[in-house]
Design an enzyme around this catalytic site. Structure first.
Site, PDB file in Angstrom:
ATOM      1  N   THR B  94      44.528  30.127  32.502  1.00 45.96           N
ATOM      2  CA  THR B  94      44.984  29.133  33.474  1.00 45.96           C
ATOM      3  C   THR B  94      45.659  29.777  34.681  1.00 45.96           C
ATOM      4  O   THR B  94      45.616  29.235  35.769  1.00 45.96           O
ATOM      5  CB  THR B  94      45.959  28.129  32.821  1.00 45.96           C
ATOM      6  OG1 THR B  94      47.048  28.845  32.251  1.00 45.96           O
ATOM      7  CG2 THR B  94      45.260  27.305  31.753  1.00 45.96           C
ATOM      8  N   HIS B  95      46.306  30.908  34.497  1.00 44.81           N
ATOM      9  CA  HIS B  95      46.955  31.615  35.603  1.00 44.81           C
ATOM     10  C   HIS B  95      46.509  33.069  35.549  1.00 44.81           C
ATOM     11  O   HIS B  95      46.437  33.651  34.475  1.00 44.81           O
ATOM     12  CB  HIS B  95      48.479  31.630  35.476  1.00 44.81           C
ATOM     13  CG  HIS B  95      49.109  30.264  35.481  1.00 44.81           C
ATOM     14  ND1 HIS B  95      48.803  29.302  34.557  1.00 44.81           N
ATOM     15  CD2 HIS B  95      50.037  29.723  36.290  1.00 44.81           C
ATOM     16  CE1 HIS B  95      49.512  28.205  34.818  1.00 44.81           C
ATOM     17  NE2 HIS B  95      50.273  28.441  35.861  1.00 44.81           N
ATOM     18  N   ASN B  96      46.270  33.635  36.720  1.00 43.42           N
ATOM     19  CA  ASN B  96      45.927  35.052  36.777  1.00 43.42           C
ATOM     20  C   ASN B  96      46.498  35.609  38.078  1.00 43.42           C
ATOM     21  O   ASN B  96      46.093  35.188  39.153  1.00 43.42           O
ATOM     22  CB  ASN B  96      44.395  35.218  36.720  1.00 43.42           C
ATOM     23  CG  ASN B  96      43.960  36.669  36.645  1.00 43.42           C
ATOM     24  OD1 ASN B  96      44.763  37.568  36.377  1.00 43.42           O
ATOM     25  ND2 ASN B  96      42.685  36.919  36.904  1.00 43.42           N
ATOM     26  N   PHE B 107      47.806  37.539  33.135  1.00 44.72           N
ATOM     27  CA  PHE B 107      47.175  36.228  32.988  1.00 44.72           C
ATOM     28  C   PHE B 107      47.666  35.490  31.751  1.00 44.72           C
ATOM     29  O   PHE B 107      48.113  36.105  30.785  1.00 44.72           O
ATOM     30  CB  PHE B 107      45.636  36.353  33.004  1.00 44.72           C
ATOM     31  CG  PHE B 107      45.004  37.026  31.818  1.00 44.72           C
ATOM     32  CD1 PHE B 107      44.592  36.273  30.715  1.00 44.72           C
ATOM     33  CD2 PHE B 107      44.768  38.404  31.807  1.00 44.72           C
ATOM     34  CE1 PHE B 107      43.970  36.890  29.633  1.00 44.72           C
ATOM     35  CE2 PHE B 107      44.145  39.019  30.724  1.00 44.72           C
ATOM     36  CZ  PHE B 107      43.751  38.266  29.629  1.00 44.72           C
ATOM     37  N   THR B 108      47.603  34.166  31.838  1.00 47.43           N
ATOM     38  CA  THR B 108      47.997  33.344  30.699  1.00 47.43           C
ATOM     39  C   THR B 108      46.738  32.856  29.996  1.00 47.43           C
ATOM     40  O   THR B 108      45.729  32.567  30.635  1.00 47.43           O
ATOM     41  CB  THR B 108      48.816  32.122  31.146  1.00 47.43           C
ATOM     42  OG1 THR B 108      48.084  31.419  32.145  1.00 47.43           O
ATOM     43  CG2 THR B 108      50.158  32.533  31.694  1.00 47.43           C
TER      44      THR B 108
END
Lengths: 157, 151
Positions: B94-96, B107-108
């Site tokens: 979802t996040h990078n 990253f998540t």
């Protein structure tokens, strides 16, 4: 809280963009096939139980002026972590505060995200947080590029 | 498009939360002392201009039977963009973010299938240019409150 099939429908419908219309809950309830009243009640319960973290908005923070963003990793002794967290969380520029496991050659066990209009501001804030908590071992990792930022899509299969 | 003083007030109120009421934007309008129509029109414009990333519900993955972690990746400079793009392809990412430090990519990863996480991490580790990665699992989430007070 047990997530029912109706809850899953609600979650699927709400993880997309919330409509900017006069009666948004009514519009979504119609899509799901439940009443507006039961949708709002269910959401209120999810909020109370912590399933729904928030109903609101997230901004493109860089575009609204928060140009400097840093992940700060800290080494915090376990026995004082809750106290340190409380102090750091109190600051509005700290948006995230987590513990995390360590790794070989990586002693950092406590993470904060901080945001400001400049790197100088962030560095100054981190110094202040360090002084307030007595935690001296830390590192700032400034964000250089956002490759991806999305919301998780739950229950898609 | 520049943010006006009204826009900032509006975005501050919006970030504070949307109430579970029949006409939530009217509630916001009342707080700001303007018409509901003005709030709806301006929010639509601010969303379109890109200032608002998302209006909606933000769920707690832990309470939905999902589990998330943060992965830090040490990668050789010349492979950085390629590795970042490959990581982006996973829907569970979802996040990078690229950060200035020993580990350039963070990253998540959120999933309801632990075996899927193990598989993806093995794939990322095997990408050309990846030196090593760390799986940084969290047990205590002290604060998640992403609000930017606009002045």
């Amino acid at each position: 809280m047990v997530i029912s099939e109706v809850d899953k429908k609600i979650i699927r419908a709400l993880q997309n963009d919330f409509p900017i219309v006069s009666e948004p809950y009514k519009a979504i309830a119609g899509e799901i096939g439940i009443s507006e009243e039961s949708l709002m009640q269910r959401l209120a319960l999810m909020k109370e139980k912590g399933v729904l973290r928030k109903m609101g908005a997230v901004l493109r923070h860089v575009d609204v002026g928060f140009k400097a963003n840093a992940l700060v990793v800290w080494v915090v002794p376990e026995e004082i972590m809750d106290e340190v967290a409380q102090k750091m969380c109190a600051h509005p520029a700290v948006t995230h505060c987590y513990d995390r496991n360590t790794a070989p050659n990586w002693p950092y066990n406590f993470y904060t995200m901080i945001h400001g209009d400049s790197e100088e501001y962030c560095a100054k804030l981190v110094k202040q947080l360090s002084d307030e908590t007595g935690i001296k071992e830390y590192e700032l990792q400034f964000t250089e590029k956002e490759w991806k930022k999305t919301s998780m899509k739950y229950y898609m299969e | 498009m520049e943010l006006t003083a009204f826009d900032k007030e509006l975005l501050n109120v919006l970030q504070g939360g949307i109430e579970f009421v029949h006409k939530p934007y009217e509630t916001m309008a009342n707080k700001l002392g303007v018409s509901e129509e003005r709030v709806l029109n301006r929010l639509t414009e601010l969303k379109k201009a890109g200032y608002v990333r998302k209006i909606g519900a933000f769920f707690n993955s832990d309470k939905l039977g999902y589990s998330g972690t943060l992965i830090a990746v040490k990668v050789m400079d010349e492979y950085l963009d390629e590795v970042a793009e490959r990581i982006n392809e996973y829907p569970e990412v979802t996040h990078n973010y690229q950060r200035r430090g020993e580990y350039a990519l963070w990253f998540t990863f959120i999933t309801d299938r632990p075996e899927r996480q193990a598989q993806v991490l093995a794939e990322v580790k095997a990408l050309p240019g990846v030196v090593s990665l760390m799986d940084l699992y969290s047990q205590k989430k002290y604060k998640i409150d992403v609000r930017f007070k606009l002045k």
